[in-house]
Design an enzyme around this catalytic site. Structure first.
Site, PDB file in Angstrom:
ATOM      1  N   CYS A  30      -4.157   5.595   1.253  1.00 21.71           N
ATOM      2  CA  CYS A  30      -2.855   5.079   2.782  1.00 21.71           C
ATOM      3  C   CYS A  30      -2.630   5.954   3.220  1.00 21.71           C
ATOM      4  CB  CYS A  30      -2.268   4.724   1.507  1.00 21.71           C
ATOM      5  SG  CYS A  30      -0.510   4.285   2.234  1.00 21.71           S
ATOM      6  N   CYS A  33       0.711   6.788   3.553  1.00 18.91           N
ATOM      7  CA  CYS A  33       1.260   7.824   2.218  1.00 18.91           C
ATOM      8  C   CYS A  33       0.583   8.763   2.806  1.00 18.91           C
ATOM      9  CB  CYS A  33       0.563   7.157   1.735  1.00 18.91           C
ATOM     10  SG  CYS A  33       1.020   5.505   0.521  1.00 18.91           S
TER      11      CYS A  33
END
Length: 127
Positions: A30, A33
């Site tokens: 991600c 992230c």
């Protein structure tokens, strides 16, 4: 202070302990992230009295499902065992600092009272 990795075995004990616990739900693939990770880590260095924890949603799929994580990153804040904030999306450093200040500033007796009212009892739950 640095971040703590949470698993199905350690999650409940960690978030139900006293004080403030911030949980970052993330995955290695991600992009947002990965961009949020250093912001979260730097905040953990500034706030040694707060537990900064991370849950790898790929490694802990059952835990992520139990927490109903549908978007990552998701940040949760617990205070004295009560979930007081949950929001998907990476926060910039200033917004994370505002969140920390807001969680610190909560009147937990008021929070418990509102929870009791929502549960229909009108009385705070016994400790």
């Amino acid at each position: 202070m640095s971040t703590t990795a949470l698993t199905m075995d350690t999650f409940e004990k960690t978030v139900t302990g006293g004080g403030i616990v911030l949980v970052d739900w993330w995955a290695s693939w991600c992009g947002p992230c990965r961009r949020f990770a250093p912001v979260f880590e730097q905040a953990s260095e500034r706030h040694a009295d707060i537990v900064f924890a991370k849950v790898d949603t790929e490694a802990e799929q059952q835990l992520a499902a139990a927490a109903r994580i549908s978007s990552i990153p998701t940040l949760m804040a617990f205070r004295d065992g009560i979930l007081v904030f949950s929001q998907p999306g990476a926060l910039p450093s200033a917004a994370l600092e505002e969140l920390v200040a807001a969680v610190r500033g909560l009147d937990m007796e008021e929070v418990r009272g509102k929870i009791a009212q929502q549960s229909g009892s009108g009385e705070p739950a016994a400790a």
